[in-house]
Design a protein around this motif. Structure first.
Motif, PDB file in Angstrom:
ATOM      1  N   GLN A 189       0.829  -1.207   0.000  1.00  0.00           N
ATOM      2  CA  GLN A 189       0.000   0.000   0.000  1.00  0.00           C
ATOM      3  C   GLN A 189       0.856   1.246   0.000  1.00  0.00           C
ATOM      4  O   GLN A 189       1.884   1.265   0.646  1.00  0.00           O
ATOM      5  N   PRO A 190       0.479   2.268  -0.712  1.00  0.00           N
ATOM      6  CA  PRO A 190      -0.757   2.469  -1.471  1.00  0.00           C
ATOM      7  C   PRO A 190      -0.660   2.002  -2.915  1.00  0.00           C
ATOM      8  O   PRO A 190      -1.553   2.257  -3.702  1.00  0.00           O
ATOM      9  N   PHE A 191       0.417   1.292  -3.268  1.00  0.00           N
ATOM     10  CA  PHE A 191       0.615   0.888  -4.653  1.00  0.00           C
ATOM     11  C   PHE A 191       0.198  -0.558  -4.880  1.00  0.00           C
ATOM     12  O   PHE A 191       0.126  -1.359  -3.950  1.00  0.00           O
ATOM     13  N   CYS A 192      -0.061  -0.885  -6.133  1.00  0.00           N
ATOM     14  CA  CYS A 192      -0.548  -2.206  -6.524  1.00  0.00           C
ATOM     15  C   CYS A 192       0.581  -3.236  -6.564  1.00  0.00           C
ATOM     16  O   CYS A 192       1.678  -2.930  -7.014  1.00  0.00           O
ATOM     17  N   ASP A 193       0.272  -4.448  -6.100  1.00  0.00           N
ATOM     18  CA  ASP A 193       1.226  -5.556  -6.218  1.00  0.00           C
ATOM     19  C   ASP A 193       0.622  -6.727  -7.003  1.00  0.00           C
ATOM     20  O   ASP A 193       1.187  -7.800  -7.060  1.00  0.00           O
ATOM     21  N   GLY A 194      -0.553  -6.512  -7.608  1.00  0.00           N
ATOM     22  CA  GLY A 194      -1.204  -7.551  -8.406  1.00  0.00           C
ATOM     23  C   GLY A 194      -2.188  -8.401  -7.632  1.00  0.00           C
ATOM     24  O   GLY A 194      -2.758  -9.332  -8.189  1.00  0.00           O
ATOM     25  N   SER A 195      -2.428  -8.092  -6.368  1.00  0.00           N
ATOM     26  CA  SER A 195      -3.351  -8.890  -5.556  1.00  0.00           C
ATOM     27  C   SER A 195      -4.766  -8.898  -6.127  1.00  0.00           C
ATOM     28  O   SER A 195      -5.492  -9.877  -5.981  1.00  0.00           O
ATOM     29  N   HIS A 196      -5.164  -7.806  -6.787  1.00  0.00           N
ATOM     30  CA  HIS A 196      -6.514  -7.721  -7.354  1.00  0.00           C
ATOM     31  C   HIS A 196      -6.747  -8.836  -8.380  1.00  0.00           C
ATOM     32  O   HIS A 196      -7.839  -9.356  -8.496  1.00  0.00           O
ATOM     33  N   PHE A 197      -5.704  -9.211  -9.085  1.00  0.00           N
ATOM     34  CA  PHE A 197      -5.836 -10.240 -10.110  1.00  0.00           C
ATOM     35  C   PHE A 197      -5.917 -11.621  -9.477  1.00  0.00           C
ATOM     36  O   PHE A 197      -6.795 -12.414  -9.805  1.00  0.00           O
ATOM     37  N   PHE A 198      -5.009 -11.912  -8.565  1.00  0.00           N
ATOM     38  CA  PHE A 198      -4.953 -13.251  -7.978  1.00  0.00           C
ATOM     39  C   PHE A 198      -6.108 -13.524  -7.022  1.00  0.00           C
ATOM     40  O   PHE A 198      -6.472 -14.652  -6.794  1.00  0.00           O
ATOM     41  N   GLN A 199      -6.695 -12.466  -6.478  1.00  0.00           N
ATOM     42  CA  GLN A 199      -7.866 -12.645  -5.622  1.00  0.00           C
ATOM     43  C   GLN A 199      -9.156 -12.464  -6.404  1.00  0.00           C
ATOM     44  O   GLN A 199     -10.241 -12.420  -5.828  1.00  0.00           O
ATOM     45  N   ARG A 200      -9.029 -12.315  -7.723  1.00  0.00           N
ATOM     46  CA  ARG A 200     -10.162 -12.269  -8.644  1.00  0.00           C
ATOM     47  C   ARG A 200     -11.193 -11.212  -8.256  1.00  0.00           C
ATOM     48  O   ARG A 200     -12.377 -11.492  -8.141  1.00  0.00           O
ATOM     49  N   THR A 201     -10.726  -9.981  -8.079  1.00  0.00           N
ATOM     50  CA  THR A 201     -11.630  -8.907  -7.668  1.00  0.00           C
ATOM     51  C   THR A 201     -12.362  -8.259  -8.833  1.00  0.00           C
ATOM     52  O   THR A 201     -13.411  -7.667  -8.644  1.00  0.00           O
ATOM     53  N   GLY A 202     -11.786  -8.320 -10.033  1.00  0.00           N
ATOM     54  CA  GLY A 202     -12.376  -7.633 -11.175  1.00  0.00           C
ATOM     55  C   GLY A 202     -12.007  -6.161 -11.207  1.00  0.00           C
ATOM     56  O   GLY A 202     -12.478  -5.418 -12.056  1.00  0.00           O
ATOM     57  N   LEU A 203     -11.172  -5.719 -10.272  1.00  0.00           N
ATOM     58  CA  LEU A 203     -10.730  -4.319 -10.214  1.00  0.00           C
ATOM     59  C   LEU A 203      -9.342  -4.192 -10.831  1.00  0.00           C
ATOM     60  O   LEU A 203      -8.600  -5.168 -10.899  1.00  0.00           O
ATOM     61  N   SER A 204      -9.003  -2.985 -11.250  1.00  0.00           N
ATOM     62  CA  SER A 204      -7.682  -2.714 -11.817  1.00  0.00           C
ATOM     63  C   SER A 204      -7.076  -1.511 -11.117  1.00  0.00           C
ATOM     64  O   SER A 204      -7.805  -0.627 -10.663  1.00  0.00           O
ATOM     65  N   PRO A 205      -5.749  -1.440 -11.041  1.00  0.00           N
ATOM     66  CA  PRO A 205      -5.118  -0.292 -10.387  1.00  0.00           C
ATOM     67  C   PRO A 205      -5.319   0.998 -11.195  1.00  0.00           C
ATOM     68  O   PRO A 205      -5.550   0.952 -12.402  1.00  0.00           O
ATOM     69  N   LEU A 206      -5.229   2.122 -10.502  1.00  0.00           N
ATOM     70  CA  LEU A 206      -5.319   3.429 -11.146  1.00  0.00           C
ATOM     71  C   LEU A 206      -3.907   3.863 -11.506  1.00  0.00           C
ATOM     72  O   LEU A 206      -3.066   4.048 -10.635  1.00  0.00           O
ATOM     73  N   LYS A 207      -3.662   3.998 -12.793  1.00  0.00           N
ATOM     74  CA  LYS A 207      -2.333   4.379 -13.265  1.00  0.00           C
ATOM     75  C   LYS A 207      -2.302   5.902 -13.398  1.00  0.00           C
ATOM     76  O   LYS A 207      -3.184   6.479 -14.033  1.00  0.00           O
ATOM     77  N   PHE A 208      -1.309   6.525 -12.793  1.00  0.00           N
ATOM     78  CA  PHE A 208      -1.194   7.979 -12.903  1.00  0.00           C
ATOM     79  C   PHE A 208       0.267   8.392 -12.970  1.00  0.00           C
ATOM     80  O   PHE A 208       1.152   7.664 -12.540  1.00  0.00           O
ATOM     81  N   LYS A 209       0.497   9.563 -13.531  1.00  0.00           N
ATOM     82  CA  LYS A 209       1.850  10.078 -13.717  1.00  0.00           C
ATOM     83  C   LYS A 209       1.976  11.361 -12.902  1.00  0.00           C
ATOM     84  O   LYS A 209       1.148  12.264 -13.032  1.00  0.00           O
ATOM     85  N   ALA A 210       3.020  11.447 -12.087  1.00  0.00           N
ATOM     86  CA  ALA A 210       3.252  12.641 -11.271  1.00  0.00           C
ATOM     87  C   ALA A 210       3.692  13.789 -12.187  1.00  0.00           C
ATOM     88  O   ALA A 210       4.623  13.634 -12.965  1.00  0.00           O
ATOM     89  N   GLN A 211       3.021  14.920 -12.085  1.00  0.00           N
ATOM     90  CA  GLN A 211       3.341  16.084 -12.916  1.00  0.00           C
ATOM     91  C   GLN A 211       4.569  16.827 -12.389  1.00  0.00           C
ATOM     92  O   GLN A 211       5.304  17.421 -13.143  1.00  0.00           O
ATOM     93  N   GLU A 212       4.724  16.794 -11.060  1.00  0.00           N
ATOM     94  CA  GLU A 212       5.867  17.477 -10.432  1.00  0.00           C
ATOM     95  C   GLU A 212       6.303  16.685  -9.205  1.00  0.00           C
ATOM     96  O   GLU A 212       5.523  15.912  -8.645  1.00  0.00           O
ATOM     97  N   SER A 213       7.539  16.883  -8.783  1.00  0.00           N
ATOM     98  CA  SER A 213       8.033  16.214  -7.575  1.00  0.00           C
ATOM     99  C   SER A 213       7.471  16.944  -6.366  1.00  0.00           C
ATOM    100  O   SER A 213       7.656  18.154  -6.220  1.00  0.00           O
ATOM    101  N   ARG A 214       6.767  16.209  -5.517  1.00  0.00           N
ATOM    102  CA  ARG A 214       6.190  16.809  -4.307  1.00  0.00           C
ATOM    103  C   ARG A 214       5.744  15.721  -3.347  1.00  0.00           C
ATOM    104  O   ARG A 214       5.602  14.558  -3.721  1.00  0.00           O
TER     105      ARG A 214
END
Length: 159
Positions: A100-125
């Motif tokens: 946490q708070p990042f994905c390690d693939g558990s959603h797939f192996f636990q068959r949740t049907g959910l996907s991680p939210l992919k985002f790109k940091a615009q600035e370092s903060r």
């Protein structure tokens, strides 16, 4: 000449049929039930419209359920961390990740049907990323974890 035209290495079935028709050959008997979208590709049943969904076979349905599971509360407080500008992150949506708070693939192996939210940091903060999974501004914390509903919920249970 005819043999050379028909035996080309990259010659598609469509090309052979079209050349064959112009050279006096008979077309192969294609069933009207199938539609050929592309010359070298698999045919699709004509009775299915492009926007129509077919039922997923049973083994796929187990891995990709129609109704996704509800996210679970991973923690009741946000995690503060430094994001690096230009780096892409995958925020855990399901709450089941051990990283946490990042994905390690558990959603797939636990068959949740959910996907991680992919985002790109615009600035370092430094930011606070949500771990209660109830935020209205994912992946960032909006203070929802302070609500009575989240505070009463057990860690690992859905809201």
């Amino acid at each position: 000449m005819r043999r050379a035209a028909m035996s080309g290495v990259g010659t598609s079935l469509h090309t052979v049929v079209m050349r064959g028709a112009s050279m006096g050959f008979r077309r192969p008997p294609f069933s009207p039930v199938f539609v050929f979208l592309f010359p070298n590709h698999i045919c699709l049943p004509a009775f299915l419209k492009p926007c129509q969904r077919r039922e997923i076979s049973s083994w796929l349905a187990r891995w990709f359920p129609k109704d996704p599971a509800k996210p679970v509360v991973a923690q009741k407080t946000p995690i503060k961390l430094e994001l690096v500008a230009g780096k892409t992150y995958r925020w855990c949506v399901c709450g089941r990740s051990k990283k946490q708070p990042f994905c390690d693939g558990s959603h797939f192996f636990q068959r949740t049907g959910l996907s991680p939210l992919k985002f790109k940091a615009q600035e370092s903060r430094t930011v606070s990323l949500c771990t209660c999974k109830a935020t209205q501004r994912p992946p960032y914390c909006d203070g929802t974890h302070k609500s009575e509903q989240v505070q009463k919920a057990e860690v690992g249970s859905p809201l």
